[in-house]
Write an enzyme that holds these catalytic residues in place. Structure first.
Site, mmCIF file in Angstrom:
data_model
loop_
_atom_site.group_PDB
_atom_site.id
_atom_site.type_symbol
_atom_site.label_atom_id
_atom_site.label_comp_id
_atom_site.label_asym_id
_atom_site.label_seq_id
_atom_site.Cartn_x
_atom_site.Cartn_y
_atom_site.Cartn_z
ATOM 1 C CE LYS A 169 -94.119 16.135 23.220
ATOM 2 N NZ LYS A 169 -92.952 15.883 22.157
ATOM 3 C CB CYS A 170 -101.684 11.586 19.733
ATOM 4 S SG CYS A 170 -103.342 10.593 19.294
ATOM 5 N N GLY A 171 -101.331 8.403 20.573
ATOM 6 C CA GLY A 171 -101.190 6.805 20.192
ATOM 7 C C GLY A 171 -101.488 6.793 18.446
#
Length: 168
Positions: A38-40
């Site tokens: 759930k990271c850029g």
């Protein structure tokens, strides 16, 4: 594991909590990445998988990528190992091994990451991993050859990896 001298001396945990012997990768070139769902930078899974497939085609038995999920940066990988595996496969078609979740910094940091950070400190000699998707390149000799920041896209690493693959 203070006595470790190469990558192959470590046995991190796989997704089931069993030891994953890195000695089985002796003589191979390995890209180690701390990952998050759930990271850029999560879309890098697609680039990593493409890199993996491209290099596995050219060097079928010589190149591996190992993903190590980490929840230390902004709580961006809170799922269980099974949830993380499912996410990687369903959303990005990941076929390279994604091992068990680890800490990469701090008192509970996985010994492999402690060793890699010591072998190849980051910018200005800083050892800590700064964010998700930091990458370490392990040569055939089990030594850390390169380290890249999260912002380094997988496709930009291909030439350096191929150079290491060409070294016998």
């Amino acid at each position: 594991m203070a006595s470790a001298t190469t990558f192959y001396d470590f046995k991190p945990k796989d997704k089931k909590g069993d030891q994953y012997s890195l000695a089985d990768l002796k003589g191979k070139v390995v890209l180690v990445v701390n990952t998050a769902s759930k990271c850029g930078f999560t879309p890098q899974f697609a680039g990593l998988e493409k890199l993996y497939q491209d290099l596995k085609t050219k060097y079928p038995n010589d190149f591996y990528i190992l993903g190590f999920p980490c929840n230390q940066f902004g709580n961006q990988d809170p799922g269980t190992n099974d949830e993380i595996q499912n996410f990687c496969q369903v959303n990005y078609g990941v076929t390279f091994p994604v091992l068990g979740k680890v800490d990469v910094n701090g008192d509970n940091a996985d010994p492999l990451f402690e060793w890699m950070k010591t072998e190849k400190p980051g910018l200005m000699g800083l050892k800590r991993v700064k964010w998700n998707f930091e990458k370490f390149l392990i040569g055939r000799d089990g030594k850390v050859k390169a380290r890249w920041a999260s912002t380094s896209k997988p496709e930009g690493l291909k030439a350096d990896i191929e150079k290491e693959l060409a070294a016998k």
